[in-house]
Design a protein around this motif. Structure first.
Motif, PDB file in Angstrom:
ATOM      1  N   ILE A 240      11.297   6.973  -8.844  1.00 38.68           N
ATOM      2  CA  ILE A 240      10.636   7.808  -9.845  1.00 38.68           C
ATOM      3  C   ILE A 240      11.341   7.541 -11.164  1.00 38.68           C
ATOM      4  O   ILE A 240      12.571   7.427 -11.209  1.00 38.68           O
ATOM      5  CB  ILE A 240      10.663   9.311  -9.461  1.00 38.68           C
ATOM      6  N   GLY A 241      10.567   7.359 -12.203  1.00 41.36           N
ATOM      7  CA  GLY A 241      11.151   7.091 -13.516  1.00 41.36           C
ATOM      8  C   GLY A 241      10.337   7.758 -14.605  1.00 41.36           C
ATOM      9  O   GLY A 241       9.107   7.749 -14.563  1.00 41.36           O
ATOM     10  N   ILE A 242      11.041   8.314 -15.559  1.00 46.63           N
ATOM     11  CA  ILE A 242      10.417   9.000 -16.691  1.00 46.63           C
ATOM     12  C   ILE A 242      10.949   8.371 -17.968  1.00 46.63           C
ATOM     13  O   ILE A 242      12.163   8.150 -18.104  1.00 46.63           O
ATOM     14  CB  ILE A 242      10.757  10.511 -16.683  1.00 46.63           C
ATOM     15  N   VAL A 243      10.066   8.091 -18.905  1.00 53.70           N
ATOM     16  CA  VAL A 243      10.481   7.561 -20.204  1.00 53.70           C
ATOM     17  C   VAL A 243      11.588   8.456 -20.750  1.00 53.70           C
ATOM     18  O   VAL A 243      11.502   9.698 -20.684  1.00 53.70           O
ATOM     19  CB  VAL A 243       9.278   7.517 -21.173  1.00 53.70           C
ATOM     20  N   ALA A 244      12.643   7.841 -21.267  1.00 50.05           N
ATOM     21  CA  ALA A 244      13.850   8.575 -21.667  1.00 50.05           C
ATOM     22  C   ALA A 244      13.557   9.781 -22.565  1.00 50.05           C
ATOM     23  O   ALA A 244      14.105  10.867 -22.346  1.00 50.05           O
ATOM     24  CB  ALA A 244      14.842   7.628 -22.346  1.00 50.05           C
ATOM     25  N   GLU A 245      12.686   9.625 -23.540  1.00 51.50           N
ATOM     26  CA  GLU A 245      12.453  10.746 -24.472  1.00 51.50           C
ATOM     27  C   GLU A 245      11.676  11.906 -23.851  1.00 51.50           C
ATOM     28  O   GLU A 245      11.593  12.985 -24.442  1.00 51.50           O
ATOM     29  CB  GLU A 245      11.787  10.287 -25.775  1.00 51.50           C
TER      30      GLU A 245
ATOM     31  N   ASN B 201       0.804  -1.224   0.000  1.00 51.08           N
ATOM     32  CA  ASN B 201       0.000   0.000   0.000  1.00 51.08           C
ATOM     33  C   ASN B 201       0.834   1.269   0.000  1.00 51.08           C
ATOM     34  O   ASN B 201       0.433   2.287   0.567  1.00 51.08           O
ATOM     35  CB  ASN B 201      -1.003   0.009   1.162  1.00 51.08           C
ATOM     36  N   TYR B 202       2.004   1.208  -0.626  1.00 55.65           N
ATOM     37  CA  TYR B 202       2.757   2.423  -0.867  1.00 55.65           C
ATOM     38  C   TYR B 202       1.975   3.247  -1.887  1.00 55.65           C
ATOM     39  O   TYR B 202       1.113   2.729  -2.606  1.00 55.65           O
ATOM     40  CB  TYR B 202       4.142   2.123  -1.430  1.00 55.65           C
ATOM     41  N   VAL B 203       2.279   4.520  -1.963  1.00 51.77           N
ATOM     42  CA  VAL B 203       1.652   5.360  -2.972  1.00 51.77           C
ATOM     43  C   VAL B 203       2.376   5.074  -4.285  1.00 51.77           C
ATOM     44  O   VAL B 203       3.570   5.342  -4.416  1.00 51.77           O
ATOM     45  CB  VAL B 203       1.740   6.854  -2.603  1.00 51.77           C
ATOM     46  N   CYS B 204       1.654   4.472  -5.224  1.00 53.67           N
ATOM     47  CA  CYS B 204       2.216   4.069  -6.518  1.00 53.67           C
ATOM     48  C   CYS B 204       1.362   4.717  -7.603  1.00 53.67           C
ATOM     49  O   CYS B 204       0.195   4.347  -7.776  1.00 53.67           O
ATOM     50  CB  CYS B 204       2.205   2.561  -6.674  1.00 53.67           C
ATOM     51  N   LYS B 205       1.931   5.665  -8.305  1.00 53.91           N
ATOM     52  CA  LYS B 205       1.179   6.431  -9.298  1.00 53.91           C
ATOM     53  C   LYS B 205       1.845   6.350 -10.666  1.00 53.91           C
ATOM     54  O   LYS B 205       3.062   6.191 -10.782  1.00 53.91           O
ATOM     55  CB  LYS B 205       1.090   7.904  -8.883  1.00 53.91           C
ATOM     56  N   VAL B 206       1.026   6.502 -11.684  1.00 57.18           N
ATOM     57  CA  VAL B 206       1.472   6.514 -13.068  1.00 57.18           C
ATOM     58  C   VAL B 206       1.073   7.848 -13.682  1.00 57.18           C
ATOM     59  O   VAL B 206      -0.037   8.331 -13.468  1.00 57.18           O
ATOM     60  CB  VAL B 206       0.817   5.354 -13.858  1.00 57.18           C
ATOM     61  N   CYS B 207       1.986   8.421 -14.417  1.00 56.05           N
ATOM     62  CA  CYS B 207       1.748   9.639 -15.192  1.00 56.05           C
ATOM     63  C   CYS B 207       1.465   9.170 -16.618  1.00 56.05           C
ATOM     64  O   CYS B 207       2.294   8.490 -17.228  1.00 56.05           O
ATOM     65  CB  CYS B 207       3.012  10.494 -15.115  1.00 56.05           C
ATOM     66  N   GLU B 208       0.308   9.533 -17.141  1.00 53.53           N
ATOM     67  CA  GLU B 208      -0.134   8.989 -18.422  1.00 53.53           C
ATOM     68  C   GLU B 208      -0.730  10.091 -19.287  1.00 53.53           C
ATOM     69  O   GLU B 208      -1.405  10.989 -18.781  1.00 53.53           O
ATOM     70  CB  GLU B 208      -1.182   7.900 -18.142  1.00 53.53           C
ATOM     71  N   ALA B 209      -0.470  10.011 -20.567  1.00 51.84           N
ATOM     72  CA  ALA B 209      -1.083  10.940 -21.533  1.00 51.84           C
ATOM     73  C   ALA B 209      -1.527  10.140 -22.744  1.00 51.84           C
ATOM     74  O   ALA B 209      -0.735   9.389 -23.324  1.00 51.84           O
ATOM     75  CB  ALA B 209      -0.100  12.026 -21.947  1.00 51.84           C
ATOM     76  N   GLU B 210      -2.800  10.293 -23.065  1.00 45.86           N
ATOM     77  CA  GLU B 210      -3.389   9.612 -24.217  1.00 45.86           C
ATOM     78  C   GLU B 210      -3.084   8.121 -24.219  1.00 45.86           C
ATOM     79  O   GLU B 210      -2.732   7.532 -25.239  1.00 45.86           O
ATOM     80  CB  GLU B 210      -2.945  10.282 -25.509  1.00 45.86           C
ATOM     81  N   GLY B 211      -3.193   7.506 -23.039  1.00 47.84           N
ATOM     82  CA  GLY B 211      -2.992   6.073 -22.909  1.00 47.84           C
ATOM     83  C   GLY B 211      -1.550   5.616 -22.854  1.00 47.84           C
ATOM     84  O   GLY B 211      -1.279   4.427 -22.711  1.00 47.84           O
ATOM     85  N   GLU B 212      -0.614   6.545 -22.929  1.00 45.41           N
ATOM     86  CA  GLU B 212       0.810   6.206 -22.903  1.00 45.41           C
ATOM     87  C   GLU B 212       1.393   6.571 -21.540  1.00 45.41           C
ATOM     88  O   GLU B 212       1.233   7.696 -21.068  1.00 45.41           O
ATOM     89  CB  GLU B 212       1.562   6.975 -23.991  1.00 45.41           C
ATOM     90  N   ILE B 213       2.080   5.608 -20.915  1.00 48.73           N
ATOM     91  CA  ILE B 213       2.742   5.874 -19.641  1.00 48.73           C
ATOM     92  C   ILE B 213       4.006   6.684 -19.911  1.00 48.73           C
ATOM     93  O   ILE B 213       4.863   6.266 -20.682  1.00 48.73           O
ATOM     94  CB  ILE B 213       3.078   4.565 -18.899  1.00 48.73           C
ATOM     95  N   LEU B 214       4.088   7.860 -19.282  1.00 53.94           N
ATOM     96  CA  LEU B 214       5.251   8.730 -19.421  1.00 53.94           C
ATOM     97  C   LEU B 214       6.201   8.573 -18.242  1.00 53.94           C
ATOM     98  O   LEU B 214       7.392   8.879 -18.364  1.00 53.94           O
ATOM     99  CB  LEU B 214       4.823  10.195 -19.515  1.00 53.94           C
ATOM    100  N   GLY B 215       5.668   8.127 -17.108  1.00 56.49           N
ATOM    101  CA  GLY B 215       6.496   7.976 -15.922  1.00 56.49           C
ATOM    102  C   GLY B 215       5.693   7.406 -14.776  1.00 56.49           C
ATOM    103  O   GLY B 215       4.502   7.138 -14.898  1.00 56.49           O
ATOM    104  N   TYR B 216       6.381   7.228 -13.657  1.00 65.92           N
ATOM    105  CA  TYR B 216       5.768   6.637 -12.481  1.00 65.92           C
ATOM    106  C   TYR B 216       6.519   7.115 -11.249  1.00 65.92           C
ATOM    107  O   TYR B 216       7.664   7.567 -11.330  1.00 65.92           O
ATOM    108  CB  TYR B 216       5.792   5.105 -12.549  1.00 65.92           C
ATOM    109  N   VAL B 217       5.852   7.020 -10.111  1.00 62.18           N
ATOM    110  CA  VAL B 217       6.459   7.389  -8.834  1.00 62.18           C
ATOM    111  C   VAL B 217       5.954   6.430  -7.769  1.00 62.18           C
ATOM    112  O   VAL B 217       4.790   6.005  -7.807  1.00 62.18           O
ATOM    113  CB  VAL B 217       6.158   8.858  -8.465  1.00 62.18           C
ATOM    114  N   VAL B 218       6.852   6.072  -6.853  1.00 62.48           N
ATOM    115  CA  VAL B 218       6.507   5.217  -5.722  1.00 62.48           C
ATOM    116  C   VAL B 218       7.072   5.870  -4.468  1.00 62.48           C
ATOM    117  O   VAL B 218       8.254   6.219  -4.427  1.00 62.48           O
ATOM    118  CB  VAL B 218       7.109   3.794  -5.880  1.00 62.48           C
TER     119      VAL B 218
END
Length: 154
Positions: free
Chosen positions: A77-82, A47-64
C-alpha cells in the motif's frame, strides 16, 4: 480543494499497466525498499487485487493484496507523500477491507516494518493486532529488518 472535498471525489478503480510509471514513481518515494515495475506487473498478471485511489485524474495511492482460501494478504500500500496522514491511507485500507469482505475473506494479514511508525499507527487505529514477528524479513540499509505480522478479523 480541501482534503475533505478531495476525499469526497476520490474513486477506487482497477490498476492497469498504463498506471505503472506513476505508481513506481510513488513507490520509490515512499518505501525504503520499493517494488519494481516488474513486481507490479507480476501482481497484475497473477490476478491479485490491484487498486488505485484517484481524485480528479490524479493517483493518490494504490493497494495490492492477494486472496487465498479465506484470507486476504495485504502486500503493498502506498500513498503519495503529501497525502499521507490526511485520511487517504485509511480510506484506501477501508476500501481494501470491504473488497476482502465481499469476497468472503475471514481475515486480512500484513507485514510491516517496526520502524514504520505511521503505518503501524494506522493499522492499530483500524483494529489490526500483532500476531507475530518475522525475523530479518525486510532488506534494510544496515542489513535486515524484522516484520511485525498483523491480523484483522473481517
Amino acid at each position: 480543494m480541501s482534503l475533505s472535498q478531495l476525499l469526497h471525489h476520490t474513486v477506487l478503480r482497477d490498476m492497469n499497466l498504463a498506471d505503472l510509471a506513476k505508481i513506481v514513481c510513488i513507490e520509490q518515494r515512499v518505501h525504503a525498499c520499493p517494488w519494481s515495475c516488474g513486481n507490479f506487473t507480476d501482481a497484475l498478471n497473477s490476478n491479485y487485487v490491484c487498486k488505485v485511489c484517484e481524485a480528479e485524474g490524479e493517483i493518490l495511492g494504490y493497494v495490492v493484496f492477494m486472496l487465498a482460501v479465506d484470507e486476504a494478504h495485504l502486500l503493498n500500500i502506498g500513498i503519495v507523500a503529501e497525502y499521507q496522514r490526511k485520511g487517504v491511507g485509511r480510506w484506501l485500507l477501508d476500501a481494501a477491507m470491504e473488497i476482502a469482505r465481499a469476497c468472503n475473506m475471514l481475515r486480512m494479514l500484513l507485514e510491516v516494518r517496526p520502524s514504520n511508525a505511521a503505518a503501524l499507527g494506522l493499522y492499530r487505529d483500524v483494529g489490526f493486532r500483532e500476531i507475530g514477528l518475522r525475523r530479518g524479513y525486510y532488506a534494510a540499509d544496515n542489513g535486515r529488518e524484522d516484520a511485525v505480522v498483523m491480523e484483522y478479523l473481517l
